[in-house]
Every structure is written in C-alpha cells, then in structure tokens.
Design a protein around this motif. Structure first.
Motif, mmCIF file in Angstrom:
data_model
loop_
_atom_site.group_PDB
_atom_site.id
_atom_site.type_symbol
_atom_site.label_atom_id
_atom_site.label_comp_id
_atom_site.label_asym_id
_atom_site.label_seq_id
_atom_site.Cartn_x
_atom_site.Cartn_y
_atom_site.Cartn_z
ATOM 1 N N PHE A 47 1.368 -1.329 -0.048
ATOM 2 C CA PHE A 47 -0.253 0.203 0.025
ATOM 3 C C PHE A 47 1.017 0.933 0.609
ATOM 4 N N ALA A 48 1.802 1.102 1.136
ATOM 5 C CA ALA A 48 3.096 2.588 0.821
ATOM 6 C C ALA A 48 3.368 2.136 -0.054
ATOM 7 N N LYS A 49 3.954 1.978 -0.812
ATOM 8 C CA LYS A 49 4.427 1.497 -2.015
ATOM 9 C C LYS A 49 3.699 2.512 -3.724
ATOM 10 N N HIS A 50 2.632 2.000 -2.485
ATOM 11 C CA HIS A 50 1.944 2.613 -4.582
ATOM 12 C C HIS A 50 1.108 3.928 -3.827
ATOM 13 N N LEU A 51 0.776 4.178 -2.648
ATOM 14 C CA LEU A 51 0.619 5.152 -2.587
ATOM 15 C C LEU A 51 0.873 6.761 -2.793
ATOM 16 N N GLN A 52 2.584 6.264 -2.151
ATOM 17 C CA GLN A 52 3.520 6.787 -2.524
ATOM 18 C C GLN A 52 4.096 8.094 -3.264
ATOM 19 N N TYR A 53 3.077 7.686 -4.507
ATOM 20 C CA TYR A 53 2.534 8.240 -6.191
ATOM 21 C C TYR A 53 1.603 9.258 -6.213
ATOM 22 N N ILE A 54 1.599 8.959 -5.288
ATOM 23 C CA ILE A 54 -0.455 9.883 -5.535
ATOM 24 C C ILE A 54 0.018 11.591 -5.552
ATOM 25 N N PRO A 55 -0.144 13.112 -6.033
ATOM 26 C CA PRO A 55 0.360 13.372 -5.862
ATOM 27 C C PRO A 55 -0.033 13.964 -4.426
ATOM 28 N N PHE A 56 0.978 15.455 -4.149
ATOM 29 C CA PHE A 56 0.487 16.117 -2.466
ATOM 30 C C PHE A 56 0.612 15.711 -1.253
ATOM 31 N N VAL A 57 -0.565 14.187 -0.980
ATOM 32 C CA VAL A 57 -0.305 13.753 -0.001
ATOM 33 C C VAL A 57 0.285 12.346 -0.459
ATOM 34 N N GLY A 58 0.380 11.494 -0.972
ATOM 35 C CA GLY A 58 1.131 11.019 -1.251
ATOM 36 C C GLY A 58 2.140 9.433 -0.481
ATOM 37 N N LYS A 59 3.146 10.909 0.143
ATOM 38 C CA LYS A 59 4.199 10.375 0.282
ATOM 39 C C LYS A 59 4.065 10.660 2.234
ATOM 40 N N ILE A 60 3.163 11.569 2.301
ATOM 41 C CA ILE A 60 3.379 12.281 4.103
ATOM 42 C C ILE A 60 2.595 10.462 4.451
ATOM 43 N N SER A 61 1.402 10.471 3.772
ATOM 44 C CA SER A 61 -0.038 8.985 3.559
ATOM 45 C C SER A 61 1.718 8.373 3.712
ATOM 46 N N ALA A 62 1.769 7.628 3.417
ATOM 47 C CA ALA A 62 2.951 6.573 2.607
ATOM 48 C C ALA A 62 3.822 6.054 4.256
ATOM 49 N N ILE A 63 4.340 7.351 5.159
ATOM 50 C CA ILE A 63 4.707 7.409 5.734
ATOM 51 C C ILE A 63 3.928 7.432 7.294
ATOM 52 N N PHE A 64 2.802 7.485 7.220
ATOM 53 C CA PHE A 64 2.195 7.345 8.377
ATOM 54 C C PHE A 64 1.116 6.075 8.482
ATOM 55 N N ILE A 65 1.106 5.626 7.817
ATOM 56 C CA ILE A 65 0.699 3.916 7.399
ATOM 57 C C ILE A 65 1.857 2.891 7.848
ATOM 58 N N GLN A 66 2.852 3.508 7.179
ATOM 59 C CA GLN A 66 4.597 2.451 8.173
ATOM 60 C C GLN A 66 3.969 2.864 9.006
ATOM 61 N N ARG A 67 4.096 4.107 10.161
ATOM 62 C CA ARG A 67 4.301 4.226 11.183
ATOM 63 C C ARG A 67 3.604 2.986 12.311
ATOM 64 N N PHE A 68 2.227 3.660 11.623
ATOM 65 C CA PHE A 68 0.800 3.079 12.158
ATOM 66 C C PHE A 68 1.511 1.446 12.356
ATOM 67 N N LEU A 69 1.512 0.883 11.341
ATOM 68 C CA LEU A 69 1.229 -0.677 11.266
ATOM 69 C C LEU A 69 2.880 -1.078 11.783
ATOM 70 N N LEU A 70 4.260 0.091 12.564
ATOM 71 C CA LEU A 70 4.751 -1.068 13.070
ATOM 72 C C LEU A 70 4.519 -0.886 14.924
ATOM 73 N N ALA A 71 3.681 0.404 15.007
ATOM 74 C CA ALA A 71 3.193 -0.005 16.378
ATOM 75 C C ALA A 71 1.826 -0.699 16.884
ATOM 76 N N PHE A 72 1.038 -1.415 15.297
ATOM 77 C CA PHE A 72 0.406 -1.917 15.358
ATOM 78 C C PHE A 72 0.941 -3.357 15.599
ATOM 79 N N ARG A 73 1.611 -3.476 14.935
ATOM 80 C CA ARG A 73 2.604 -5.577 15.217
ATOM 81 C C ARG A 73 3.003 -5.404 16.334
ATOM 82 N N LYS A 74 3.074 -3.974 17.638
ATOM 83 C CA LYS A 74 3.272 -4.742 18.905
ATOM 84 C C LYS A 74 2.398 -5.147 20.430
ATOM 85 N N THR A 75 1.238 -4.139 19.805
ATOM 86 C CA THR A 75 0.319 -4.913 19.983
ATOM 87 C C THR A 75 -0.006 -5.922 20.468
#
Length: 245
Positions: free
Chosen positions: A193-221
C-alpha cells in the motif's frame, strides 16, 4: 573496515539505543522504511547475542549495520562486488559472491549477509563458501524478503521459502539456530500500500510514512502480534535466519 573514521550511517540510524530506518531519502526510499525498521530490529537483537570476534560483512553495500556490530566484535571486514550500486569507500575487499571467496578457511567468527541472498543467481555456492571461511561455532546471520517487490534491477533473482533456506543450510552442513518470518499479512499489505500510495500527488508521501508508522506500532500490540504470527506461516513478509558451523 577500511577507514572506519569516514564511515557514516546510511540505511539505518542508531538513536537512543535503537537501530531503525533512516529518514534520509538519499539512502532509503520513503515506502521502504517499515521493512528496513523491521530488519533493523532483528539485526540488533541477534547481533547482540551472536556477533563476536572477526566479522565479515558480505555484500555489505554501505555497511549500514557497522554501528551496531562494531560494539561486539574484535575486527570487521567489509566485502562487496565491484559493480555494487552502493558507493562505499570503506570496502576492504571487492569480490564476486558467485565465485570462490578470497578468504582462507576458518577465518571468521561471524558473517553478515543482509539483503543479499535474493540477488545471487547461485546461492548454494555461497552457503558452502561461507561454511568454509567460518571458524568452528562461527555464525551466519542473514535476512531475505519473500512477499516483496522486485528491487535492484536487474539483479533480483529469487524469493525463498523457509524450506529452501533450511535446504541451503543442511546441504552446507550448517546447524540451524533459528529461521523466523519477519512479518505476515499486515506487513505485506502495508508495504504494498505504501509503495503505491507514495505516488499520489501532494498527500501520497506523507500518507505512506504515516501508515508505515501505524503498522510498526500496531504489530507491537497484542492483536497485531497475533495477526502477524498467525498469517506469517502462509504469507511471510521475509525471513531472518541464524545458522552455525
């Protein structure tokens, strides 16, 4: 390592006692930060246990793990092939990993093979060569992706199941200490998802960063760990392996 004083962090950075993915886009793609952070966690945890004596960082690239393993060893040798896309002035030995390695028998206590195996056309030969150059009780630590995109084109040849990794170890007479999946369906989904999301103009890169951070936190729950572990057997993100001579 050649000229250790000139070494600088690249793919990984060490902060507050923790190794994690770099935020420098010149060193690591935005959408690869989750995968790199997971690999960094495995290496930090296992290097602290197994790294010792003389260490060979094989297919080292920019030697991104140097800062963590240098604390546990007596000496290190950085080796990579002459055509590596990762410019590294700290490389000690340039060699072709598909051929006989230019090291004597029983030279090293530890070998690191980080994100290298999938880029070799004949990996069985390398396992045998690593076995030869390791001392008795020497350890090989490696990671390799499984359900992961093609990278470093055109030198991306294979993806290996745990059964293939077991076979490589057994053929070369290694003792298997551990083979662990580095994630399951949640990690695979978010990585794609992040590797595809990053190409969306304006919001893609920050969204890709956010969802990866979310997953890293989620996998510790508790629920995140459960989902990752239950799906990893059939849908592994990648593997981390420790084997000994």
């Amino acid at each position: 390592m050649k000229n250790p004083a000139t070494w600088r962090p690249s793919k990984y950075v060490f902060k507050n006692g923790k190794l994690s993915a770099s935020n420098d886009t010149n060193e690591l793609g935005i959408a690869s930060r989750m995968a790199a952070t997971i690999a960094a966690e495995y290496y930090q945890n296992n290097i602290e246990i197994y790294a010792k004596g003389a260490l060979l960082d094989l297919g080292c690239g920019k030697s991104p793990l140097y800062e963590i393993y240098s604390k546990h060893i007596l000496s290190s040798t950085s080796a990579d092939w002459d055509g590596t896309p990762h410019k590294n002035d700290n490389i000690d030995v340039k060699c072709d990993l598909t051929k006989k390695l230019p090291f004597d028998d029983a030279t090293y206590d530890t070998v690191i093979l980080s994100d290298v195996l999938e880029h070799l056309p004949n990996p069985e030969n390398l396992f045998s060569e690593i076995y030869r150059i390791l001392k008795i009780d020497g350890t090989l630590l490696l990671n390799t992706p499984f359900l992961y995109g093609i990278h470093e084109v055109p030198h991306d040849y294979y993806r290996y199941t745990q059964f293939a990794l077991n076979r490589f170890a057994n053929i070369s007479k290694f003792k298997i200490v551990k083979i662990e999946a580095t994630g399951g369906s949640p990690e695979i989904f978010i990585d794609l998802f992040a590797k595809h999301l990053q190409y969306i103009p304006f919001v893609g890169k920050i969204s890709a960063i956010f969802i990866q951070r979310f997953l890293l936190a989620f996998r510790k729950t508790k629920i995140g760990k459960t989902i990752s572990q239950k799906t990893a057997e059939r849908f592994p993100f990648g593997y981390f392996m420790v084997i000994q001579k």
